[in-house]
Design a protein around this motif. Structure first.
Motif, short mmCIF file in Angstrom:
data_model
loop_
_atom_site.label_atom_id
_atom_site.label_comp_id
_atom_site.label_asym_id
_atom_site.label_seq_id
_atom_site.Cartn_x
_atom_site.Cartn_y
_atom_site.Cartn_z
N GLY A 125 0.80 -1.21 0.00
CA GLY A 125 0.00 0.00 0.00
C GLY A 125 0.84 1.26 0.00
N PRO A 126 0.23 2.38 0.42
CA PRO A 126 0.88 3.69 0.34
C PRO A 126 2.14 3.79 1.17
CG PRO A 126 -1.49 3.90 0.68
CD PRO A 126 -1.16 2.46 0.85
N ALA A 127 2.32 2.90 2.17
CA ALA A 127 3.48 3.00 3.04
C ALA A 127 4.78 2.58 2.36
CB ALA A 127 3.27 2.16 4.29
N GLU A 128 4.69 1.96 1.16
CA GLU A 128 5.88 1.51 0.46
C GLU A 128 6.79 2.71 0.18
OE1 GLU A 128 7.12 -1.12 -3.46
OE2 GLU A 128 5.04 -0.55 -3.09
N LYS A 129 8.09 2.54 0.46
CA LYS A 129 9.03 3.65 0.35
C LYS A 129 9.94 3.50 -0.86
CE LYS A 129 9.16 4.43 5.35
NZ LYS A 129 10.01 4.48 6.56
N ALA A 130 10.53 4.61 -1.25
CA ALA A 130 11.50 4.60 -2.34
C ALA A 130 12.80 3.95 -1.86
CB ALA A 130 11.77 6.03 -2.82
N THR A 131 13.57 3.41 -2.81
CA THR A 131 14.84 2.75 -2.50
C THR A 131 15.98 3.61 -3.02
OG1 THR A 131 13.81 0.57 -2.68
CG2 THR A 131 16.21 0.67 -2.83
N ALA A 132 16.90 3.95 -2.13
CA ALA A 132 18.05 4.79 -2.50
C ALA A 132 19.30 3.93 -2.66
CB ALA A 132 18.29 5.86 -1.45
N ILE A 133 20.08 4.20 -3.70
CA ILE A 133 21.35 3.50 -3.95
C ILE A 133 22.42 4.56 -4.15
CG2 ILE A 133 22.58 1.88 -5.44
CD1 ILE A 133 19.80 0.77 -6.25
N VAL A 134 23.47 4.50 -3.34
CA VAL A 134 24.50 5.54 -3.34
C VAL A 134 25.84 4.93 -3.72
CG1 VAL A 134 25.65 7.31 -1.95
CG2 VAL A 134 23.24 6.77 -1.55
N ALA A 135 26.60 5.61 -4.59
CA ALA A 135 27.91 5.10 -5.02
C ALA A 135 28.98 5.24 -3.95
CB ALA A 135 28.35 5.83 -6.29
N GLY A 136 28.90 6.30 -3.15
CA GLY A 136 29.92 6.51 -2.12
C GLY A 136 31.22 7.00 -2.71
N GLY A 137 32.34 6.67 -2.05
CA GLY A 137 33.64 7.17 -2.47
C GLY A 137 34.35 6.35 -3.51
N GLU A 138 33.78 5.22 -3.92
CA GLU A 138 34.42 4.41 -4.95
C GLU A 138 34.35 5.13 -6.31
OE1 GLU A 138 36.03 1.52 -4.57
OE2 GLU A 138 35.71 1.72 -2.42
N PRO A 139 35.35 4.90 -7.19
CA PRO A 139 35.32 5.57 -8.51
C PRO A 139 34.05 5.29 -9.28
CG PRO A 139 37.45 4.56 -8.13
CD PRO A 139 36.55 4.09 -7.01
N ARG A 140 33.50 4.09 -9.12
CA ARG A 140 32.26 3.72 -9.80
C ARG A 140 31.62 2.55 -9.06
NH1 ARG A 140 36.61 2.34 -12.12
NH2 ARG A 140 36.77 4.29 -13.25
N LYS A 141 30.30 2.47 -9.17
CA LYS A 141 29.56 1.39 -8.52
C LYS A 141 28.54 0.85 -9.50
CE LYS A 141 26.35 0.46 -4.66
NZ LYS A 141 27.13 -0.60 -3.99
N THR A 142 28.57 -0.44 -9.75
CA THR A 142 27.62 -1.07 -10.66
C THR A 142 26.41 -1.59 -9.90
OG1 THR A 142 29.32 -1.69 -12.26
CG2 THR A 142 27.27 -2.92 -12.34
N VAL A 143 25.23 -1.34 -10.43
CA VAL A 143 23.99 -1.80 -9.83
C VAL A 143 23.16 -2.49 -10.90
CG1 VAL A 143 21.88 -1.11 -8.64
CG2 VAL A 143 23.99 0.15 -8.22
N VAL A 144 22.62 -3.66 -10.59
CA VAL A 144 21.67 -4.33 -11.48
C VAL A 144 20.29 -4.21 -10.85
CG1 VAL A 144 21.04 -6.46 -12.64
CG2 VAL A 144 23.45 -5.93 -12.26
N LEU A 145 19.40 -3.50 -11.52
CA LEU A 145 18.08 -3.24 -10.97
C LEU A 145 17.17 -4.46 -11.09
CD1 LEU A 145 17.48 0.38 -12.37
CD2 LEU A 145 18.53 -0.32 -10.22
N PRO A 146 16.04 -4.48 -10.38
CA PRO A 146 15.14 -5.63 -10.43
C PRO A 146 14.65 -5.98 -11.82
CG PRO A 146 14.57 -4.21 -8.58
CD PRO A 146 15.61 -3.48 -9.38
N ASP A 147 14.63 -5.01 -12.74
CA ASP A 147 14.16 -5.29 -14.11
C ASP A 147 15.28 -5.81 -15.01
OD1 ASP A 147 15.61 -2.92 -14.28
OD2 ASP A 147 14.36 -2.12 -15.88
N GLY A 148 16.52 -5.93 -14.47
CA GLY A 148 17.64 -6.42 -15.27
C GLY A 148 18.49 -5.32 -15.87
N SER A 149 18.08 -4.07 -15.75
CA SER A 149 18.88 -2.96 -16.27
C SER A 149 20.15 -2.80 -15.43
CB SER A 149 18.08 -1.66 -16.24
OG SER A 149 16.95 -1.74 -17.07
N ALA A 150 21.25 -2.47 -16.11
CA ALA A 150 22.53 -2.26 -15.42
C ALA A 150 22.85 -0.78 -15.40
CB ALA A 150 23.64 -3.04 -16.11
N ILE A 151 23.27 -0.28 -14.24
CA ILE A 151 23.65 1.12 -14.08
C ILE A 151 25.03 1.19 -13.45
CG2 ILE A 151 23.07 3.32 -12.99
CD1 ILE A 151 20.20 2.52 -12.96
N VAL A 152 25.89 2.04 -14.01
CA VAL A 152 27.19 2.32 -13.40
C VAL A 152 27.11 3.74 -12.85
CG1 VAL A 152 29.68 2.44 -13.70
CG2 VAL A 152 28.33 0.85 -15.09
#
Length: 347
Positions: A125-152
């Motif tokens: 329901g409405p209480a569902e929250k957004a999900t935050a993903i932070v790269a931090g201090g690394e030069p790059r961080k790879t993330v694979v989203l639930p739909d299979g999309s890849a983000i650097v």
């Protein structure tokens, strides 16, 4: 079997659908992903069923068996209800003794169903929250989203997935810079929000630079097609073609120009930060995984020691980690999947 007649409980009790939800068999996953795309009208029932399967399988051992009992109980309840409606004669004491044990059992099962469905609906329901993903201090961080999309994500950049991502939408908000390799999904276009503009995607590779306080936002397209809408100007839409870059800032008008190629290697400067030439010469997969982990900023683990010794040769440049692993699979097959922020390689 006509799955279009299924309700949430029917999906949840289907063994193939259970395997799809729990990512146990590739064939079931592919079948249901394709079926769901073809039948968007069942998205609500499918989402509720997936929540039910995941809830009842999370460390609960035989809870999936309760789904079967639940289905049987509902069927018996419907038969009993129909029989009672058709019964015109008064119910004798002898008859009631036969009926009430079943009614008590069915009542208990329906209480379980009501509890599960209430919890699932409350969870989604409405209480569902957004999900935050932070790269931090690394030069790059790879993330694979639930739909299979890849983000650097570039250093100190972040994305925030909208509530219901990959269930009711594929929207996210970017702060900083990121390289996107997006999977196609006709039901839910992939949308990137920034402070200055919105980018609508159908399936493509592109880079977005949108740092807070910089006053400038730049979108570079390498493959596919994107539609850019300026913030506060919904009627002004710009469609970019491959090898084009859109730039907007607070001091100069919006511009669309070709990508800026490096005169030495002729590669686009816009993704110099993510570009890497990875050369492999008859190296074991365990050693290759360590290189991928260091460069892409994502943990790679092995579920099977056998595959660690598979050896490969090749050269990769500007690929996401998913595309690099896909290419390696062609010469010596192995399996991999994204789970809890890690890439797991198995035989």
């Amino acid at each position: 079997m006509n799955f279009q007649d299924y309700e949430a409980i029917d999906f949840a009790c289907d063994e193939s659908f259970q395997r799809y939800c729990l990512e146990e068999q590739e064939a079931d996953m592919q079948f249901w992903e394709n079926w769901i795309i073809r039948h968007p009208e069942k998205s609500a029932a499918v989402a509720e069923a997936r929540h039910m399967v995941i809830l009842l399988s999370a460390g609960q051992g035989n809870r999936l068996e309760q789904l079967k009992h639940l289905e049987d109980g509902i069927a018996r309840y419907e038969l009993l209800h129909q029989a009672l409606l058709e019964e015109t004669a008064p119910v004798t004491i002898r008859q009631s003794r036969r009926v009430w044990p079943y009614a008590a059992m069915i009542g208990g099962i329906l209480v379980l169903a009501a509890g599960v469905l209430f919890f699932l609906r409350h969870q989604s329901g409405p209480a569902e929250k957004a999900t935050a993903i932070v790269a931090g201090g690394e030069p790059r961080k790879t993330v694979v989203l639930p739909d299979g999309s890849a983000i650097v994500l570039r250093q100190n950049s972040a994305i925030q997935l909208a509530p219901g991502f990959n269930h009711s939408n594929r929207s996210l908000t970017l702060t900083g810079e990121a390289f996107f390799d997006v999977t196609q999904n006709a039901r839910f276009p992939f949308i990137v929000h920034t402070a200055a503009l919105d980018i609508k995607v159908l399936g493509t590779v592109f880079n977005v630079s949108a740092y807070t306080g910089s006053g400038q936002t730049a979108t570079a397209l390498f493959k596919g097609k994107i539609e850019v809408t300026l913030a506060g100007k919904p009627a002004q839409k710009i469609v970019l073609a491959p090898n084009q870059k859109l730039t907007t800032n607070t001091t100069t008008p919006l511009t669309v120009a070709p990508l800026d190629a490096d005169p030495v290697n002729h590669k686009a400067r816009e993704i110099a930060w993510v570009r890497n030439r990875l050369e492999i010469e008859n190296e074991p997969l365990e050693q290759i995984a360590a290189k991928l982990e260091k460069w892409y900023g994502i943990r790679v683990v092995f579920a099977d020691d056998t595959v660690k010794q598979y050896r490969y040769s090749g050269t990769f440049e500007s690929e996401t980690i998913i595309k690099a692993l896909d290419a390696l699979q062609l010469s010596y097959p192995f399996n991999f999947k994204m789970l809890n922020g890690e890439i797991i390689i198995s035989k």
